[in-house]
Design a protein around this motif. Structure first.
Motif, PDB file in Angstrom:
ATOM      1  N   GLY A 117      -6.860  12.342  24.840  1.00 43.05           N
ATOM      2  CA  GLY A 117      -7.631  11.262  25.415  1.00 43.05           C
ATOM      3  C   GLY A 117      -8.576  10.575  24.444  1.00 43.05           C
ATOM      4  O   GLY A 117      -9.176   9.553  24.766  1.00 43.05           O
ATOM      5  N   GLU A 118      -8.748  11.113  23.266  1.00 42.28           N
ATOM      6  CA  GLU A 118      -9.628  10.529  22.267  1.00 42.28           C
ATOM      7  C   GLU A 118      -8.870   9.443  21.490  1.00 42.28           C
ATOM      8  O   GLU A 118      -7.664   9.521  21.308  1.00 42.28           O
ATOM      9  CB  GLU A 118     -10.088  11.640  21.301  1.00 42.28           C
ATOM     10  N   ALA A 119      -9.577   8.414  21.030  1.00 43.30           N
ATOM     11  CA  ALA A 119      -8.947   7.319  20.297  1.00 43.30           C
ATOM     12  C   ALA A 119      -9.768   6.984  19.068  1.00 43.30           C
ATOM     13  O   ALA A 119     -10.969   7.243  19.014  1.00 43.30           O
ATOM     14  CB  ALA A 119      -8.824   6.092  21.190  1.00 43.30           C
ATOM     15  N   THR A 120      -9.098   6.388  18.101  1.00 42.23           N
ATOM     16  CA  THR A 120      -9.773   5.868  16.921  1.00 42.23           C
ATOM     17  C   THR A 120      -8.990   4.656  16.418  1.00 42.23           C
ATOM     18  O   THR A 120      -7.845   4.465  16.799  1.00 42.23           O
ATOM     19  CB  THR A 120      -9.909   6.937  15.814  1.00 42.23           C
ATOM     20  N   PHE A 121      -9.606   3.848  15.589  1.00 39.28           N
ATOM     21  CA  PHE A 121      -8.965   2.634  15.084  1.00 39.28           C
ATOM     22  C   PHE A 121      -8.896   2.687  13.574  1.00 39.28           C
ATOM     23  O   PHE A 121      -9.773   3.243  12.917  1.00 39.28           O
ATOM     24  CB  PHE A 121      -9.733   1.392  15.546  1.00 39.28           C
ATOM     25  N   ALA A 125       0.845  -1.197   0.000  1.00 41.58           N
ATOM     26  CA  ALA A 125       0.000   0.000   0.000  1.00 41.58           C
ATOM     27  C   ALA A 125       0.876   1.240   0.000  1.00 41.58           C
ATOM     28  O   ALA A 125       1.945   1.271   0.581  1.00 41.58           O
ATOM     29  CB  ALA A 125      -0.897  -0.003   1.231  1.00 41.58           C
ATOM     30  N   THR A 126       0.397   2.245  -0.691  1.00 46.45           N
ATOM     31  CA  THR A 126       1.103   3.525  -0.690  1.00 46.45           C
ATOM     32  C   THR A 126       0.237   4.544   0.023  1.00 46.45           C
ATOM     33  O   THR A 126      -0.964   4.350   0.198  1.00 46.45           O
ATOM     34  CB  THR A 126       1.383   4.009  -2.124  1.00 46.45           C
ATOM     35  N   CYS A 127       0.829   5.586   0.407  1.00 48.48           N
ATOM     36  CA  CYS A 127       0.096   6.648   1.106  1.00 48.48           C
ATOM     37  C   CYS A 127      -0.137   7.834   0.177  1.00 48.48           C
ATOM     38  O   CYS A 127       0.109   8.980   0.530  1.00 48.48           O
ATOM     39  CB  CYS A 127       0.856   7.085   2.362  1.00 48.48           C
ATOM     40  N   ASP A 128      -0.634   7.541  -1.021  1.00 47.97           N
ATOM     41  CA  ASP A 128      -0.917   8.609  -1.974  1.00 47.97           C
ATOM     42  C   ASP A 128      -2.110   9.453  -1.534  1.00 47.97           C
ATOM     43  O   ASP A 128      -2.212  10.613  -1.872  1.00 47.97           O
ATOM     44  CB  ASP A 128      -1.185   8.032  -3.361  1.00 47.97           C
ATOM     45  N   ASP A 129      -3.035   8.843  -0.779  1.00 48.74           N
ATOM     46  CA  ASP A 129      -4.232   9.552  -0.329  1.00 48.74           C
ATOM     47  C   ASP A 129      -4.474   9.217   1.144  1.00 48.74           C
ATOM     48  O   ASP A 129      -5.396   8.476   1.487  1.00 48.74           O
ATOM     49  CB  ASP A 129      -5.427   9.136  -1.188  1.00 48.74           C
ATOM     50  N   PRO A 130      -3.623   9.744   2.048  1.00 52.76           N
ATOM     51  CA  PRO A 130      -3.741   9.375   3.462  1.00 52.76           C
ATOM     52  C   PRO A 130      -4.969  10.007   4.123  1.00 52.76           C
ATOM     53  O   PRO A 130      -5.496  11.020   3.667  1.00 52.76           O
ATOM     54  CB  PRO A 130      -2.468   9.935   4.079  1.00 52.76           C
ATOM     55  N   THR A 131      -5.422   9.372   5.186  1.00 50.27           N
ATOM     56  CA  THR A 131      -6.495   9.909   6.002  1.00 50.27           C
ATOM     57  C   THR A 131      -5.877  10.876   7.009  1.00 50.27           C
ATOM     58  O   THR A 131      -4.887  10.554   7.654  1.00 50.27           O
ATOM     59  CB  THR A 131      -7.195   8.769   6.767  1.00 50.27           C
ATOM     60  N   THR A 132      -6.446  12.072   7.122  1.00 53.03           N
ATOM     61  CA  THR A 132      -5.947  13.032   8.104  1.00 53.03           C
ATOM     62  C   THR A 132      -6.625  12.761   9.435  1.00 53.03           C
ATOM     63  O   THR A 132      -7.847  12.583   9.494  1.00 53.03           O
ATOM     64  CB  THR A 132      -6.229  14.480   7.658  1.00 53.03           C
ATOM     65  N   VAL A 133      -5.823  12.687  10.477  1.00 50.99           N
ATOM     66  CA  VAL A 133      -6.341  12.344  11.795  1.00 50.99           C
ATOM     67  C   VAL A 133      -6.172  13.541  12.735  1.00 50.99           C
ATOM     68  O   VAL A 133      -5.086  14.077  12.883  1.00 50.99           O
ATOM     69  CB  VAL A 133      -5.580  11.128  12.377  1.00 50.99           C
ATOM     70  N   THR A 134      -7.274  13.954  13.331  1.00 53.96           N
ATOM     71  CA  THR A 134      -7.225  14.994  14.347  1.00 53.96           C
ATOM     72  C   THR A 134      -7.952  14.455  15.566  1.00 53.96           C
ATOM     73  O   THR A 134      -9.150  14.144  15.493  1.00 53.96           O
ATOM     74  CB  THR A 134      -7.902  16.294  13.870  1.00 53.96           C
TER      75      THR A 134
END
Length: 144
Positions: free
Chosen positions: A127-131, A114-123
């Protein structure tokens, strides 16, 4: 001995000594493809294979040319010189044939990573989490 008989004897001697076909190439009894396995990591990647011909005593036979083929040209193609090119993920047998004697190499073309040509931006707030899935690309804010 007559002149005719002398000429006949000389002609036979020359024909026997010289032969009509010149020096012969030893019979090929085995062929080895080098390398015998190859892994190509991306479509378009290449590897050069070589065919080594051997005679009955195990000596190298020179002056012979291999004919190359792929049993899965949708996975890997091979040129007349033994250059293999990856076409799609999978496995192909690439065969060299010399004087009717054949040997093969196994070529594996891997799925591109996999390449990171279109990464997901995470904000995330403190204390907040995501998977994320293991193959997902994401970008963390600077200073994270």
């Amino acid at each position: 001995m007559t002149r005719f008989h002398t000429l006949l004897v000389v002609s036979l001697a020359i024909t026997t000594a010289c032969g009509s076909d010149g020096p012969s190439t030893p019979d090929v009894t085995s062929v080895q493809v080098v390398p015998s396995t190859a892994v190509l990591e991306a479509v378009g990647a290449t590897v050069q294979l070589a065919a080594q011909a051997k005679d009955a005593s195990g000596g190298t036979v020179s002056g012979v040319t291999a004919t190359w083929s792929s049993n899965a040209p949708t996975v890997a193609t091979v040129s007349a010189s033994g250059l293999v090119t990856a076409v799609a993920p999978g496995t192909a047998g690439v065969t060299a044939t010399i004087q009717g004697v054949a040997s093969s190499a196994v070529v594996t073309v891997n799925q591109p990573s996999a390449t990171c040509d279109d990464p997901t931006t995470v904000t995330l707030a403190r204390g907040e989490a995501t998977f994320f899935d293991a193959d997902e690309c994401f970008v963390l804010p600077s200073g994270a």
